[in-house]
Design a protein around this motif. Structure first.
Motif: not given
Length: 204
Positions: A47, A49, A53, A58, A98-99, A102-103, A105, A134, A138
């Protein structure tokens, strides 16, 4: 109901796959479908940042991340498996985790999850903790087992000799199936199935 199992090892048929196959077989005995997805050996970007997204995807679509998100949209639970490298999960798997979380959730939220780690000797508890963090961020209920979800083995297939580790995988699968059924309003027992404990020490 279906569980997505992610094999984060560069070795498709290695010890991480042995662990996930044990989970998948036990899920099937509980009437739960599953799919094991291997992330492969191609790079998975980290990622950056960028904040771009959109639509649970992503912004970068040049690796497997969005494909895994698509699969997760059709699944009710998640198990992420990894070998242990320097006390950490495999780098590609961390980038993916992680990606995608985050993108997307909202795709993962409220779906039971678990991490599984395989090591030669040490570092598995640290890697296991890293995989689980994570999930908690989430809003994913973390599925437990009779022990930490850790198996031991070095050469390919050696994990199949870890009697207690394999039992831990079956217990994890039983707990996952029980939780999914409870969450989906399926009538089931008041507690998951339990096998008699079969401990195995390092030295035989």
């Amino acid at each position: 109901m279906k569980v997505l199992l992610i094999n984060g090892s560069p070795r498709r048929q290695g010890n991480t796959n042995v662990a996930l196959e044990e989970v998948a077989n036990q899920l099937k005995k509980n009437g739960i479908d599953s799919e094991i997805v291997w992330i492969g050996t191609k790079p998975v970007r980290g990622c950056i940042a960028c904040g771009k997204c959109q639509g649970n995807r992503c912004n970068f679509d040049d690796d497997i991340t969005n494909r895994i998100i698509e699969k997760m949209e059709e699944c009710d639970g998640l198990v992420m498996g990894s070998p242990v490298y320097y006390g950490q999960p495999a780098g590609q798997l961390l980038c993916l985790q992680q990606r995608m979380m985050y993108a997307a959730s909202s795709v993962f939220a409220n779906k039971p999850a678990a991490g599984v780690c395989v090591c030669r000797r040490g570092g598995a508890t640290a890697a296991f903790q890293t995989l689980n963090m994570p999930f908690q961020m989430t809003n994913m209920p973390v599925v437990t087992s009779q022990y930490w979800n850790i198996l031991y083995g070095c050469i390919e297939g050696e994990t199949s000799l870890d009697v207690e580790g394999l039992q831990t995988m079956r217990t994890l699968a039983n707990n996952m199936a029980w939780m999914l059924k409870k969450l989906h309003g399926v009538e089931t027992a008041d507690a998951p199935e339990r096998e008699p404990w079969n401990p195995m020490n390092f030295i035989r």
